[in-house]
Design a protein around this motif. Structure first.
Motif, PDB file in Angstrom:
ATOM      1  N   TYR A 123     -29.074 -26.165  63.301  1.00 51.90           N
ATOM      2  CA  TYR A 123     -29.898 -25.265  62.496  1.00 51.90           C
ATOM      3  C   TYR A 123     -30.527 -26.017  61.330  1.00 51.90           C
ATOM      4  CZ  TYR A 123     -31.242 -21.559  59.286  1.00 51.90           C
ATOM      5  OH  TYR A 123     -31.949 -20.755  58.430  1.00 51.90           O
ATOM      6  N   ASP A 124     -29.727 -26.843  60.675  1.00 51.46           N
ATOM      7  CA  ASP A 124     -30.223 -27.630  59.553  1.00 51.46           C
ATOM      8  C   ASP A 124     -31.339 -28.556  60.000  1.00 51.46           C
ATOM      9  OD1 ASP A 124     -29.944 -28.656  56.755  1.00 51.46           O
ATOM     10  OD2 ASP A 124     -29.364 -30.490  57.792  1.00 51.46           O
ATOM     11  N   TYR A 127     -34.553 -26.516  60.572  1.00 49.85           N
ATOM     12  CA  TYR A 127     -35.132 -26.056  59.309  1.00 49.85           C
ATOM     13  C   TYR A 127     -35.755 -27.210  58.537  1.00 49.85           C
ATOM     14  CZ  TYR A 127     -35.689 -23.153  55.182  1.00 49.85           C
ATOM     15  OH  TYR A 127     -36.224 -22.448  54.133  1.00 49.85           O
ATOM     16  N   ARG A 128     -35.142 -28.384  58.603  1.00 46.85           N
ATOM     17  CA  ARG A 128     -35.709 -29.550  57.925  1.00 46.85           C
ATOM     18  C   ARG A 128     -37.105 -29.854  58.454  1.00 46.85           C
ATOM     19  NH1 ARG A 128     -31.552 -34.181  56.357  1.00 46.85           N
ATOM     20  NH2 ARG A 128     -29.595 -33.035  56.312  1.00 46.85           N
ATOM     21  N   ARG A 130     -39.174 -27.960  59.977  1.00 51.73           N
ATOM     22  CA  ARG A 130     -40.139 -26.918  59.617  1.00 51.73           C
ATOM     23  C   ARG A 130     -40.635 -27.088  58.186  1.00 51.73           C
ATOM     24  NH1 ARG A 130     -37.465 -21.366  62.172  1.00 51.73           N
ATOM     25  NH2 ARG A 130     -37.904 -21.865  64.362  1.00 51.73           N
ATOM     26  N   GLN A 131     -39.783 -27.610  57.320  1.00 56.04           N
ATOM     27  CA  GLN A 131     -40.139 -27.819  55.911  1.00 56.04           C
ATOM     28  C   GLN A 131     -40.622 -29.247  55.644  1.00 56.04           C
ATOM     29  OE1 GLN A 131     -40.119 -25.229  53.747  1.00 56.04           O
ATOM     30  NE2 GLN A 131     -39.509 -23.989  55.509  1.00 56.04           N
ATOM     31  N   TRP A 185     -30.873 -31.905  50.642  1.00 56.31           N
ATOM     32  CA  TRP A 185     -31.625 -30.776  50.105  1.00 56.31           C
ATOM     33  C   TRP A 185     -31.680 -30.811  48.582  1.00 56.31           C
ATOM     34  CZ3 TRP A 185     -34.970 -28.358  52.816  1.00 56.31           C
ATOM     35  CH2 TRP A 185     -34.799 -28.198  54.187  1.00 56.31           C
TER      36      TRP A 185
END
Length: 202
Positions: A123-124, A127-128, A130-131, A185
């Motif tokens: 998941y991390d 999400y990384r 995507r950002q 993060w």
């Protein structure tokens, strides 16, 4: 899951050193999907016939999958259906770990902790990307890759030390993934929108 660009698909695969090393041997010339589907079929058959015991053939499923899917890791994954490679690898890894855990009477909490660490990492990772906060190149080696984690569980099954293997691997992965994710993060620059929102709140 929606299709994503080829370079991101390769990152989503979460290949470890063994899989990437096999990919170097074919220099990206092997399409990833056909051998991966074959590996998923073999793993599924072995698990469905219930031979995931310590003396069963299912403990060798990760090695079979590595031999079939590893060489495709260097492919750019730019085919129309190549985005299916990561979810297939996820299904293979998760189902193998769960099957080995339940057939070897591993406490459910240990199975949950191990799978939770891996799911958190995946998941991390999504999400990384995507950002546009890309993971460091050594993260896949630190996390052992899908093949490294599965092979360690298979070896623990062969050694008759499955609960201990689950516990140690879960502890290691939570420490490695949790520490790396937190530091990454915290060090990532805030976007303009987030900075503006904070300024408004102040």
């Amino acid at each position: 899951m929606t299709p994503v660009p080829g370079s991101k698909v390769v990152t989503y695969r979460d290949d470890g050193p063994l899989s990437r090393g096999m990919g170097l041997l074919v220099a990206g010339q092997l399409p990833p999907l056909p051998p991966l589907i074959a590996g998923a079929f073999v793993t599924g058959v072995l698990l469905l016939i219930g031979v995931a015991a310590s003396d069963g053939l299912a403990v060798f499923a990760p090695a079979v999958t590595l031999l079939l899917a590893g060489p495709g890791s260097s492919h750019p994954h730019d085919g129309r259906l190549d985005w299916l490679a990561p979810p297939i690898l996820r299904a293979i890894e998760y189902s193998f770990i769960a099957a080995c855990g339940f057939t070897h009477a591993v406490p459910p909490v240990l199975i949950f902790l191990l799978l939770g660490a891996i799911v958190f990492h995946h998941y991390d990772l999504v999400y990384r990307l995507r950002q546009h906060v890309y993971p460091p190149p050594w993260l896949s080696s630190l996390g052992l890759g899908w093949e490294g984690r599965s092979l360690l569980i298979g070896l623990a099954a062969l050694a008759g030390w499955v609960p201990g293997g689950f516990a140690l691997l879960a502890l290691y992965l939570w420490g490695a993934f949790g520490w790396e994710s937190l530091t990454c993060w915290l060090a990532a620059p805030r976007s303009g929108v987030e900075a503006a929102d904070m300024g408004t709140q102040d």
